[in-house]
Design a protein around this motif. Structure first.
Motif, PDB file in Angstrom:
ATOM      1  N   THR A   1       1.289  -1.267   0.017  1.00  0.00           N
ATOM      2  CA  THR A   1       0.099  -0.083   0.045  1.00  0.00           C
ATOM      3  C   THR A   1       0.852   1.320   0.001  1.00  0.00           C
ATOM      4  N   THR A   2       0.641   2.290  -0.924  1.00  0.00           N
ATOM      5  CA  THR A   2       1.518   3.364  -0.992  1.00  0.00           C
ATOM      6  C   THR A   2       0.443   4.664  -0.902  1.00  0.00           C
ATOM      7  N   SER A   3      -0.824   4.416  -0.821  1.00  0.00           N
ATOM      8  CA  SER A   3      -1.758   5.738  -0.602  1.00  0.00           C
ATOM      9  C   SER A   3      -2.125   5.919   0.509  1.00  0.00           C
TER      10      SER A   3
ATOM     11  N   GLU B   1      -4.865   5.101   3.185  1.00  0.00           N
ATOM     12  CA  GLU B   1      -4.928   3.589   3.437  1.00  0.00           C
ATOM     13  C   GLU B   1      -3.773   2.953   3.995  1.00  0.00           C
ATOM     14  N   ILE B   2      -2.671   3.489   4.244  1.00  0.00           N
ATOM     15  CA  ILE B   2      -1.455   3.011   4.801  1.00  0.00           C
ATOM     16  C   ILE B   2      -1.684   2.663   6.397  1.00  0.00           C
TER      17      ILE B   2
ATOM     18  N   SER C   1      -2.565  -1.019   6.561  1.00  0.00           N
ATOM     19  CA  SER C   1      -2.207  -1.854   5.672  1.00  0.00           C
ATOM     20  C   SER C   1      -0.573  -1.796   5.711  1.00  0.00           C
TER      21      SER C   1
ATOM     22  N   GLY D   1       2.921  -1.124   4.479  1.00  0.00           N
ATOM     23  CA  GLY D   1       3.076  -0.242   3.212  1.00  0.00           C
ATOM     24  C   GLY D   1       3.882   1.082   3.735  1.00  0.00           C
TER      25      GLY D   1
END
Length: 228
Positions: free
Chosen positions: A202-204, A207-208, A211, A213
C-alpha cells in the motif's frame, strides 16, 4: 536598408532569470535513524539531486515523538528560518504508524491541519525500518503478516523483528543509536530497489494506516532523480 541605431555597449540578448530554488523540508519523528538516513541520501546521491532543489532536515529535539510534536517542530522551524513559498517549497512529516490504535487516532488528528496548510505525510506501517528493509532484500520472501506485526524478538524487548532482519542482512549490522546509522543501506541501486518494492504494498495515504506499506518513495521523488 539603413542600420538601426543601437547602443553597442548594450547586450542584444535577454538574460534568463534563474528559477527560484525549491526547498524540501523534512521533519522526522525519530532523532537518529530517519534524519541520518536522509542525510546519507543527500550526501551519497548528491549527483542525483534534482536541479534547484535543496533538502533541509529539521533538527529533532529530544522528547516527544507524537505526530503533533513532529508537526509543531516543522512549523516552528519554517517560521524561524523561511519565508514559506507555498506552491514551491515542499514540507514533509515522516511518521511511523506503529501497532497501537492510539497512534492511529493521533495521526488522524493532524490530517485536517496538514491538508489545510499543505504539509505532506510520509508514513510507514509498521515503522520506518520497513522502508529500510526494502533497500536490502527481496521483500517477497517475507510473510506480510509477520512484517506488519513486527513483534519483539527478545525477552528484554529492545529489538523487533525488522530490526533483527536488518542486523542479519547487513555485514556491519544495524544500530539505531545516534551516529550509528549503517551508511551501506544507501546507494543508487538500493534506493531504486526500495522504490520498486514499495509499489508491491500500500502506497496511498491514508490507506497505509491499516495496511503494510509506505509512501516514502513520494518524498524521495520530490528531491531525487534516479532515472538512468
Amino acid at each position: 536598408m539603413p542600420f538601426e541605431n543601437r547602443d553597442f555597449n548594450t547586450p542584444d540578448y535577454t538574460e534568463e532569470l534563474e528559477e527560484p530554488k525549491k526547498v524540501v523540508i523534512i521533519s522526522c519523528e525519530g532523532s537518529n535513524t530517519e534524519p541520518e538516513y536522509f542525510d546519507a541520501v543527500k550526501r551519497k546521491l548528491s549527483d542525483n539531486l534534482k536541479n534547484l532543489v535543496e533538502v533541509d532536515i529539521v533538527p529533532k529535539p529530544p522528547g516527544d515523538s507524537e505526530p503533533t510534536a513532529v508537526l509543531n517542530n516543522l512549523k516552528e522551524h519554517v517560521k524561524n528560518k523561511y519565508d514559506f513559498n507555498e506552491g514551491s517549497d515542499i514540507l514533509w512529516l515522516v511518521i511511523d504508524r506503529e501497532s497501537v490504535e492510539a497512534r492511529k487516532r493521533n495521526i488522524k488528528k493532524i490530517i485536517p491541519e496538514c491538508n489545510r496548510d499543505g504539509y505532506s505525510i510520509a508514513l510507514s506501517n509498521p515503522l520506518f525500518e520497513f522502508w529500510l528493509l526494502l533497500h536490502v532484500t527481496d521483500i517477497t520472501a517475507y510473510d506480510s503478516d509477520v512484517l506488519i506485526q513486527n513483534k519483539w524478538v527478545n525477552a528484554s524487548k529492545n529489538r523487533r523483528y525488522i530490526d533483527k532482519e536488518l542486523s542479519t542482512i547487513l555485514p556491519n549490522g544495524f544500530n539505531k543509536r545516534k551516529g550509528k546509522f549503517n551508511q551501506d543501506i544507501v546507494s543508487f541501486e538500493n534506493v531504486k530497489r526500495a522504490l520498486a518494492q514499495e509499489k508491491l504494498f500500500t502506497t496511498s495515504y491514508p490507506e497505509i494506516l491499516d495496511s503494510l506499506g509506505s509512501n516514502i518513495g513520494e518524498l524521495i521523488g520530490d528531491f531525487l532523480d534516479l532515472s538512468e
